[in-house]
Design an enzyme around this catalytic site. Structure first.
Site, mmCIF file in Angstrom:
data_model
loop_
_atom_site.group_PDB
_atom_site.id
_atom_site.type_symbol
_atom_site.label_atom_id
_atom_site.label_comp_id
_atom_site.label_asym_id
_atom_site.label_seq_id
_atom_site.Cartn_x
_atom_site.Cartn_y
_atom_site.Cartn_z
ATOM 1 N N THR A 1 37.968 6.568 -1.732
ATOM 2 C CA THR A 1 38.171 7.980 -1.364
ATOM 3 C C THR A 1 38.166 8.134 0.153
ATOM 4 O O THR A 1 39.043 8.791 0.731
ATOM 5 C CB THR A 1 37.075 8.854 -2.006
ATOM 6 O OG1 THR A 1 37.192 8.721 -3.423
ATOM 7 C CG2 THR A 1 37.211 10.314 -1.608
ATOM 8 N N ASN B 1 46.275 4.326 -11.528
ATOM 9 C CA ASN B 1 44.956 4.194 -12.158
ATOM 10 C C ASN B 1 44.931 4.652 -13.615
ATOM 11 O O ASN B 1 44.027 4.300 -14.354
ATOM 12 C CB ASN B 1 43.913 4.970 -11.356
ATOM 13 C CG ASN B 1 44.331 6.389 -11.072
ATOM 14 O OD1 ASN B 1 45.388 6.634 -10.493
ATOM 15 N ND2 ASN B 1 43.530 7.342 -11.475
ATOM 16 N N GLN C 1 43.572 0.005 -7.297
ATOM 17 C CA GLN C 1 43.670 -0.556 -8.656
ATOM 18 C C GLN C 1 44.449 -1.868 -8.692
ATOM 19 O O GLN C 1 44.415 -2.575 -9.698
ATOM 20 C CB GLN C 1 44.335 0.444 -9.619
ATOM 21 C CG GLN C 1 43.504 1.674 -9.910
ATOM 22 C CD GLN C 1 42.252 1.389 -10.739
ATOM 23 O OE1 GLN C 1 42.121 0.336 -11.379
ATOM 24 N NE2 GLN C 1 41.313 2.314 -10.715
ATOM 25 N N SER D 1 38.707 -0.659 -2.582
ATOM 26 C CA SER D 1 37.378 -0.177 -2.964
ATOM 27 C C SER D 1 36.604 -1.312 -3.626
ATOM 28 O O SER D 1 37.124 -1.992 -4.521
ATOM 29 C CB SER D 1 37.539 0.995 -3.932
ATOM 30 O OG SER D 1 36.288 1.352 -4.467
ATOM 31 N N HIS E 1 33.871 -1.352 -5.648
ATOM 32 C CA HIS E 1 33.339 -1.297 -7.017
ATOM 33 C C HIS E 1 34.409 -1.477 -8.099
ATOM 34 O O HIS E 1 34.096 -1.561 -9.282
ATOM 35 C CB HIS E 1 32.531 -0.005 -7.248
ATOM 36 C CG HIS E 1 33.325 1.252 -7.385
ATOM 37 N ND1 HIS E 1 33.578 1.833 -8.602
ATOM 38 C CD2 HIS E 1 33.906 2.037 -6.461
ATOM 39 C CE1 HIS E 1 34.273 2.944 -8.405
ATOM 40 N NE2 HIS E 1 34.490 3.090 -7.117
ATOM 41 N N THR F 1 26.335 3.630 11.099
ATOM 42 C CA THR F 1 25.741 2.298 10.929
ATOM 43 C C THR F 1 26.293 1.643 9.670
ATOM 44 O O THR F 1 26.300 2.257 8.596
ATOM 45 C CB THR F 1 24.206 2.413 10.849
ATOM 46 O OG1 THR F 1 23.762 3.073 12.035
ATOM 47 C CG2 THR F 1 23.550 1.042 10.746
ATOM 48 N N CYS G 1 37.648 10.602 -12.843
ATOM 49 C CA CYS G 1 37.446 11.859 -12.106
ATOM 50 C C CYS G 1 37.993 13.048 -12.876
ATOM 51 O O CYS G 1 37.535 14.165 -12.709
ATOM 52 C CB CYS G 1 38.074 11.801 -10.724
ATOM 53 S SG CYS G 1 39.114 10.420 -10.459
HETATM 54 C C1 LIG Z 1 43.923 4.492 -7.374
HETATM 55 C C2 LIG Z 1 42.586 4.901 -6.873
HETATM 56 N N1 LIG Z 1 42.445 5.292 -5.590
HETATM 57 C C3 LIG Z 1 41.265 5.661 -5.088
HETATM 58 C C4 LIG Z 1 40.121 5.692 -5.862
HETATM 59 C C5 LIG Z 1 38.824 6.148 -5.278
HETATM 60 O O1 LIG Z 1 37.964 5.060 -5.012
HETATM 61 P P1 LIG Z 1 36.380 5.257 -4.853
HETATM 62 O O2 LIG Z 1 35.831 5.469 -6.223
HETATM 63 O O3 LIG Z 1 35.916 3.971 -4.239
HETATM 64 O O4 LIG Z 1 36.166 6.416 -3.965
HETATM 65 C C6 LIG Z 1 40.216 5.316 -7.209
HETATM 66 C C7 LIG Z 1 39.030 5.385 -8.086
HETATM 67 O O5 LIG Z 1 39.128 5.558 -9.269
HETATM 68 C C8 LIG Z 1 41.470 4.904 -7.720
HETATM 69 O O6 LIG Z 1 41.611 4.526 -8.993
#
Ligand SMILES: Cc1ncc(COP(=O)(O)O)c(C=O)c1O
Length: 381
Positions: free
Chosen positions: A70, A150, A179, A199, A201, A237, A324
């Site tokens: 994000t 996603n 993704q 990202s 995670h 930081t 989300c």
């Molecule tokens: C295509 C895509 N972009 C951005 C994000 C956002 O990543 P984060 O959860 O690390 O903020 C996601 C999370 O589901 C995603 O699937």
């Protein structure tokens, strides 16, 4: 437990947790401090940057640590908009982006008076390159296209888009690779990408870490001003332990990546075959040109939230749309953009796999899904 919601997040590798613990305990210094504890932390930070750069095939000074996808998407889009608004106020993106792209664009449209062109997609969820060319204007400053969707796993033609955009040197090219990372290869240099989001995670790292690749020479404004960390692009930081853990997660994910993704694809194919043979199921994920780990389908007329809960009772975890949107009871914006059919978009289920899943889990899921869908149809009759 069968965890089939890896597009929402992945389980951290044990090695990742181990790195996080060790670094948090032993190397807790602030990397900006002058003393030796700071220097040790700074050394870990540069080692992680080098590892990530090598894995991504870019230079170390092009890797900037963020708090996740994000932030990376917001920094790329708002940073480019603020920096280049005197040159132009037009941005091109697609109708199927993640909310962290879409909402960032809507914010600069409303607050900075930008015009945004959203490219539509076909029934496979793919943009048209001709439409991209037609949408380019003298005041276009940025094009933002996701690599892998996603919700459906559709892969966008990033290399072809990059080739087109290389003829427009003033237009920045941003790719949301969140993704795609570890699942579909992407050559950042060859695709002429200027900005790219990752990202941690989503690749078995921890939540709260990410990378924004910024090609050497590309100018964007920072979102956070402060102590000038990350070459002023991202003050604050650094989360050293999370960053070391992320580099390790990326390395494990990308080791033998082709072998792992082939197996993931085999499992998905089994699920696809099993699900396709069930009554009134429509596949939304295209059979060609999609990432190996995502399978999205609709069961029109069925409340798929009930299906998610029924599967959960059997300890199988899947989702309706993206994480989300699913809590807001929203329908799938990607499936709606693809088929313009709200009944289909309201009844999606998304299975998303990782290298930790097995064929036995797929078999178990197929029989559970068949059972649950048959029962639901009987109740509705
Ligand atoms: C295509 C895509 N972009 C951005 C994000 C956002 O990543 P984060 O959860 O690390 O903020 C996601 C999370 O589901 C995603 O699937």
């Amino acid at each position: 437990m069968i965890y089939f919601d890896n597009s929402a997040t992945t389980q951290p590798y044990p090695e990742v947790l181990d790195s996080f613990m060790k670094v948090s305990q032993r190397y807790f210094g602030n990397p900006s401090s002058l003393h030796s504890l700071g220097a040790e932390a700074e050394k870990l930070l540069s080692q992680s940057r080098k590892q990530a750069a090598d894995l991504l095939g870019v230079r170390e000074n092009e890797v900037f640590f963020t708090s996740g996808g994000t932030e990376g998407n917001n920094l790329a889009i708002k940073g480019a908009a603020v920096k280049h608004s005197k040159r132009g106020r037009h941005i091109i993106s697609t109708a199927v982006e993640h909310p962290s792209v879409k909402e960032a664009l809507e914010q600069i449209r409303e607050e900075l008076d930008f015009e945004i062109t959203y490219l539509g997609v076909d029934e496979e969820g793919r943009i048209s390159l001709e439409e991209l060319v037609q949408a380019l204007r003298p005041d276009t400053i940025l094009v933002s296209i996701m690599h892998v969707n996603n919700e459906t796993g559709t892969i966008q033609p990033i290399e072809e888009a990059g080739a087109i955009l290389s003829k427009y040197p003033k237009v920045l090219f941003h790719v949301d690779h969140v993704q795609g990372a570890g699942k579909v290869r992407l050559d950042i240099q060859r695709c002429k990408i200027d900005l790219l989001t990752l990202s941690s995670h989503k690749v078995h790292g921890l939540k709260g870490n990410g990378i924004l690749y910024i090609r050497n020479g590309v100018q964007i404004s920072p979102l956070f001003a402060g102590g000038s960390q990350e070459s002023r692009f991202r003050s604050g930081t650094e989360n050293v332990a999370g960053i070391v853990a992320m580099a390790r997660a990326l390395r494990i994910t990308m080791t033998d990546m082709d072998i792992k993704t082939e197996e993931i694809d085999r499992i998905r194919k089994r699920i696809r075959d099993g699900i396709s043979s069930m009554d009134s199921v429509s596949m939304n994920t295209p059979s060609d040109g999609s990432a190996p780990h995502i399978l999205n389908f609709s069961v029109p007329g069925i409340n798929t939230e009930v299906v998610v809960r029924a599967l959960q009772e059997r300890e199988i975890f899947v989702s309706t749309t993206s994480a989300c949107s699913s809590k807001k009871k929203a329908s799938s914006s990607t499936v709606l953009a693809m088929f313009k059919d709200s009944r289909r978009a309201d009844s999606t289920l998304r299975i998303s796999l990782s290298s930790q899943n097995t064929m036995e889990e797929a078999e178990h899921f197929i029989s559970a899904a068949e059972d649950i869908l048959t029962n639901l149809r009987e109740v509705m009759r």
